[in-house]
Design a protein around this motif. Structure first.
Motif, PDB file in Angstrom:
ATOM      1  N   GLU A 195      47.575  42.272  39.402  1.00 37.19           N
ATOM      2  CA  GLU A 195      48.422  41.298  38.725  1.00 37.19           C
ATOM      3  C   GLU A 195      47.506  40.207  38.169  1.00 37.19           C
ATOM      4  O   GLU A 195      46.628  39.700  38.862  1.00 37.19           O
ATOM      5  N   PHE A 196      47.712  39.864  36.902  1.00 36.89           N
ATOM      6  CA  PHE A 196      46.855  38.872  36.265  1.00 36.89           C
ATOM      7  C   PHE A 196      47.520  37.502  36.297  1.00 36.89           C
ATOM      8  O   PHE A 196      48.707  37.359  36.005  1.00 36.89           O
ATOM      9  N   LEU A 197      46.735  36.495  36.653  1.00 40.49           N
ATOM     10  CA  LEU A 197      47.242  35.136  36.817  1.00 40.49           C
ATOM     11  C   LEU A 197      46.477  34.207  35.895  1.00 40.49           C
ATOM     12  O   LEU A 197      45.273  34.371  35.664  1.00 40.49           O
ATOM     13  N   PRO A 198      47.155  33.181  35.340  1.00 37.16           N
ATOM     14  CA  PRO A 198      46.452  32.237  34.455  1.00 37.16           C
ATOM     15  C   PRO A 198      45.474  31.364  35.242  1.00 37.16           C
ATOM     16  O   PRO A 198      45.662  31.106  36.426  1.00 37.16           O
ATOM     17  N   VAL A 199      44.440  30.943  34.566  1.00 37.80           N
ATOM     18  CA  VAL A 199      43.457  30.046  35.180  1.00 37.80           C
ATOM     19  C   VAL A 199      43.962  28.607  35.033  1.00 37.80           C
ATOM     20  O   VAL A 199      44.215  28.135  33.926  1.00 37.80           O
ATOM     21  N   GLY A 200      44.113  27.929  36.148  1.00 39.19           N
ATOM     22  CA  GLY A 200      44.560  26.545  36.117  1.00 39.19           C
ATOM     23  C   GLY A 200      43.542  25.637  36.771  1.00 39.19           C
ATOM     24  O   GLY A 200      42.347  25.954  36.837  1.00 39.19           O
ATOM     25  N   LYS A 201      44.005  24.499  37.276  1.00 39.00           N
ATOM     26  CA  LYS A 201      43.116  23.583  37.968  1.00 39.00           C
ATOM     27  C   LYS A 201      42.669  24.191  39.292  1.00 39.00           C
ATOM     28  O   LYS A 201      43.408  24.934  39.935  1.00 39.00           O
ATOM     29  N   GLU A 234      33.751  28.499  38.323  1.00 38.00           N
ATOM     30  CA  GLU A 234      32.671  27.803  37.614  1.00 38.00           C
ATOM     31  C   GLU A 234      32.127  28.634  36.460  1.00 38.00           C
ATOM     32  O   GLU A 234      31.525  28.095  35.530  1.00 38.00           O
ATOM     33  N   LEU A 235      32.357  29.957  36.496  1.00 40.21           N
ATOM     34  CA  LEU A 235      31.873  30.844  35.436  1.00 40.21           C
ATOM     35  C   LEU A 235      32.887  31.001  34.307  1.00 40.21           C
ATOM     36  O   LEU A 235      32.686  31.808  33.393  1.00 40.21           O
ATOM     37  N   SER A 236      33.987  30.238  34.352  1.00 39.04           N
ATOM     38  CA  SER A 236      35.006  30.190  33.299  1.00 39.04           C
ATOM     39  C   SER A 236      35.606  31.556  32.972  1.00 39.04           C
ATOM     40  O   SER A 236      35.463  32.083  31.865  1.00 39.04           O
ATOM     41  N   PRO A 237      36.315  32.165  33.918  1.00 41.82           N
ATOM     42  CA  PRO A 237      36.986  33.442  33.642  1.00 41.82           C
ATOM     43  C   PRO A 237      38.167  33.237  32.700  1.00 41.82           C
ATOM     44  O   PRO A 237      38.697  32.126  32.573  1.00 41.82           O
ATOM     45  N   GLY A 243      45.268  41.676  43.633  1.00 44.70           N
ATOM     46  CA  GLY A 243      45.649  43.068  43.791  1.00 44.70           C
ATOM     47  C   GLY A 243      45.932  43.426  45.229  1.00 44.70           C
ATOM     48  O   GLY A 243      45.422  42.796  46.161  1.00 44.70           O
ATOM     49  N   THR A 244      46.774  44.430  45.422  1.00 43.28           N
ATOM     50  CA  THR A 244      47.078  44.941  46.757  1.00 43.28           C
ATOM     51  C   THR A 244      46.874  46.444  46.775  1.00 43.28           C
ATOM     52  O   THR A 244      47.036  47.129  45.770  1.00 43.28           O
ATOM     53  N   SER A 245      46.493  46.940  47.933  1.00 45.34           N
ATOM     54  CA  SER A 245      46.318  48.374  48.123  1.00 45.34           C
ATOM     55  C   SER A 245      46.461  48.665  49.605  1.00 45.34           C
ATOM     56  O   SER A 245      46.664  47.760  50.417  1.00 45.34           O
ATOM     57  N   GLY A 246      46.322  49.917  49.942  1.00 43.20           N
ATOM     58  CA  GLY A 246      46.364  50.269  51.349  1.00 43.20           C
ATOM     59  C   GLY A 246      45.266  49.589  52.134  1.00 43.20           C
ATOM     60  O   GLY A 246      45.395  49.325  53.313  1.00 43.20           O
ATOM     61  N   PHE A 247      44.153  49.291  51.481  1.00 45.77           N
ATOM     62  CA  PHE A 247      43.053  48.579  52.123  1.00 45.77           C
ATOM     63  C   PHE A 247      43.131  47.091  51.783  1.00 45.77           C
ATOM     64  O   PHE A 247      42.410  46.587  50.946  1.00 45.77           O
ATOM     65  N   GLN A 248      44.037  46.401  52.451  1.00 43.23           N
ATOM     66  CA  GLN A 248      44.081  44.946  52.385  1.00 43.23           C
ATOM     67  C   GLN A 248      44.446  44.416  51.001  1.00 43.23           C
ATOM     68  O   GLN A 248      45.135  45.049  50.233  1.00 43.23           O
ATOM     69  N   ARG A 249      43.891  43.215  50.682  1.00 41.27           N
ATOM     70  CA  ARG A 249      44.188  42.537  49.431  1.00 41.27           C
ATOM     71  C   ARG A 249      42.889  42.151  48.737  1.00 41.27           C
ATOM     72  O   ARG A 249      41.882  41.904  49.384  1.00 41.27           O
ATOM     73  N   TYR A 250      42.966  42.069  47.426  1.00 45.71           N
ATOM     74  CA  TYR A 250      41.794  41.747  46.631  1.00 45.71           C
ATOM     75  C   TYR A 250      42.107  40.571  45.718  1.00 45.71           C
ATOM     76  O   TYR A 250      43.224  40.435  45.226  1.00 45.71           O
ATOM     77  N   ILE A 251      41.108  39.738  45.479  1.00 48.71           N
ATOM     78  CA  ILE A 251      41.225  38.685  44.483  1.00 48.71           C
ATOM     79  C   ILE A 251      39.962  38.699  43.649  1.00 48.71           C
ATOM     80  O   ILE A 251      38.916  39.203  44.069  1.00 48.71           O
ATOM     81  N   GLY A 252      40.054  38.157  42.454  1.00 45.67           N
ATOM     82  CA  GLY A 252      38.873  38.121  41.609  1.00 45.67           C
ATOM     83  C   GLY A 252      39.166  37.471  40.280  1.00 45.67           C
ATOM     84  O   GLY A 252      40.104  36.688  40.147  1.00 45.67           O
ATOM     85  N   ALA A 253      38.358  37.812  39.290  1.00 46.52           N
ATOM     86  CA  ALA A 253      38.460  37.174  37.984  1.00 46.52           C
ATOM     87  C   ALA A 253      38.041  38.155  36.899  1.00 46.52           C
ATOM     88  O   ALA A 253      37.204  39.030  37.116  1.00 46.52           O
ATOM     89  N   ARG A 254      38.634  37.973  35.694  1.00 43.90           N
ATOM     90  CA  ARG A 254      38.264  38.791  34.545  1.00 43.90           C
ATOM     91  C   ARG A 254      37.618  37.887  33.502  1.00 43.90           C
ATOM     92  O   ARG A 254      38.132  36.824  33.186  1.00 43.90           O
ATOM     93  N   PHE A 255      36.491  38.349  32.979  1.00 42.49           N
ATOM     94  CA  PHE A 255      35.724  37.555  32.024  1.00 42.49           C
ATOM     95  C   PHE A 255      35.799  38.121  30.612  1.00 42.49           C
ATOM     96  O   PHE A 255      35.467  37.444  29.653  1.00 42.49           O
ATOM     97  N   SER A 256      36.201  39.366  30.494  1.00 48.07           N
ATOM     98  CA  SER A 256      36.456  40.015  29.220  1.00 48.07           C
ATOM     99  C   SER A 256      37.306  41.237  29.531  1.00 48.07           C
ATOM    100  O   SER A 256      37.499  41.569  30.707  1.00 48.07           O
ATOM    101  N   PRO A 257      37.838  41.926  28.529  1.00 41.24           N
ATOM    102  CA  PRO A 257      38.702  43.079  28.825  1.00 41.24           C
ATOM    103  C   PRO A 257      38.087  44.109  29.753  1.00 41.24           C
ATOM    104  O   PRO A 257      38.807  44.786  30.496  1.00 41.24           O
ATOM    105  N   SER A 258      36.757  44.261  29.733  1.00 39.88           N
ATOM    106  CA  SER A 258      36.138  45.293  30.570  1.00 39.88           C
ATOM    107  C   SER A 258      35.221  44.746  31.651  1.00 39.88           C
ATOM    108  O   SER A 258      34.588  45.515  32.379  1.00 39.88           O
ATOM    109  N   LEU A 259      35.144  43.429  31.790  1.00 36.34           N
ATOM    110  CA  LEU A 259      34.254  42.821  32.778  1.00 36.34           C
ATOM    111  C   LEU A 259      35.086  42.092  33.834  1.00 36.34           C
ATOM    112  O   LEU A 259      35.715  41.070  33.546  1.00 36.34           O
TER     113      LEU A 259
END
Length: 322
Positions: A195-201, A234-237, A243-259
């Motif tokens: 799930e994609f979330l907007p970058v805020g404060k 700080e890297l301005s995503p 994300g969720t899966s059978g193996f716990q939960r994941y968080i992260g950031a997208r910097f371009s469509p494929s990165l």
């Protein structure tokens, strides 16, 4: 561990049950655990411990009563008040002195009241089944299942809620799996829904992610999560991902469509920078990723200097990504 039990069947679990390929299923959970965590006794209540430097996982165990009320009920049973049935008359007596003086003898006063009937629900002593798969020298994957087969064609919310709560009290997470699926197959079938979330404060972002993951302000994982996500911010995503899966939960950031950069926040000893087909890579298990060629991603362990490696990995590929 967060939530201890369930009052109703979560909508996500109902959806998963509906999507199963067969009616016969079990409540289960797939966990990825650092060996160091097992060494500290984190899973000792399930009989999982280190022996001669190797994790030892018994095939099954009866959860301890001290883990929670459902674990206690599973062992010893409970008295159930049947509010679904009509009330019945209950009579009981109280011994009282004659004229307020016990020296003059006593008599019994009886009372009658309408109450709900009760019945004894005996302990079922349902075991938790466990299947380990050694990932590497540092981590081990374990598939847990409640030793009770449920039938989708004959819904029983009471039995389902009991199984969900029993496992939640003992491993801190729940899922469902077709009973015919072997634990080895299940451990390898990891997929991630993003799930994609907007970058805020910064503060609002960290609060929102902590809420989604279920990390309270006093949770020992909170500081590590905030440190890691602050470094990503700080890297301005362009977007944050959850994300969720059978193996716990994941968080992260997208910097371009494929990165994309993501990590497992439950047992995150490394983050992954994915720059080719990240959606396909994210559906693979950690075992499959590390067993194959390191094509399309870079794994960065959380060791001294990981922030610099992350900045270099992102900045060197940000402009290259389509």
């Amino acid at each position: 561990m967060g939530r201890k039990s369930f009052r109703k069947v979560p909508d996500a679990i109902r959806a998963k049950i509906s999507a199963l390929g067969s009616d016969s299923y079990q409540v289960g959970f797939r966990g990825l655990y650092p060996v160091a965590q097992i060494e500290t006794g984190a899973l000792e209540h399930l009989g999982i411990r280190m022996e001669s430097g190797s994790p030892q996982v018994p095939p099954n165990t009866l959860p301890l009563a001290s883990r929670g009320r459902h674990s206690r009920w599973n062992l010893t049973g409970k008295v159930v008040r049947r509010i679904d049935l009509p009330k019945v008359h209950r009579t009981w007596g109280v011994e009282t002195p004659n004229f307020g003086d016990w020296g003059r003898g006593s008599h019994t006063i009886t009372f009658t009241r309408l109450v709900y009937p009760t019945e004894i629900a005996y302990g079922q002593q349902i075991p938790v089944l466990m299947t380990p798969t050694q990932q590497d020298d540092d981590e081990i994957a374990i598939a847990f299942r409640v030793g009770q087969v449920l039938d989708r064609s004959e819904p029983d919310d009471h039995a389902l809620i009991f199984a969900l709560s029993l496992l939640q009290e003992n491993v801190g997470g729940v899922d469902v799996v077709e009973s015919e699926t072997s634990s080895d197959e299940w451990l390898k079938s990891v997929s991630v829904a993003w799930e994609f979330l907007p970058v805020g404060k910064r503060d609002s972002v960290l609060t929102e992610l902590a809420h989604r993951i279920g990390i309270s302000p006093d949770d020992p994982r909170r500081s590590a999560m905030e440190e890691r996500m602050s470094t990503l911010l700080e890297l301005s995503p362009t977007e944050l991902i959850y994300g969720t899966s059978g193996f716990q939960r994941y968080i992260g950031a997208r910097f371009s469509p494929s990165l994309v950069v993501f990590e497992n926040v439950e047992y995150g000893n490394a983050l992954y920078v994915m720059f080719e087909d990240w959606e396909g890579l994210s559906r693979r298990s950690r075992l499959e990723l590390l067993a194959g060629p390191t094509r399309g991603f870079e794994r960065i362990p959380h060791r001294r200097g990981w922030e610099g490696r992350l900045r270099q990995a992102v900045n060197s590929r940000r402009d290259e990504s389509p």
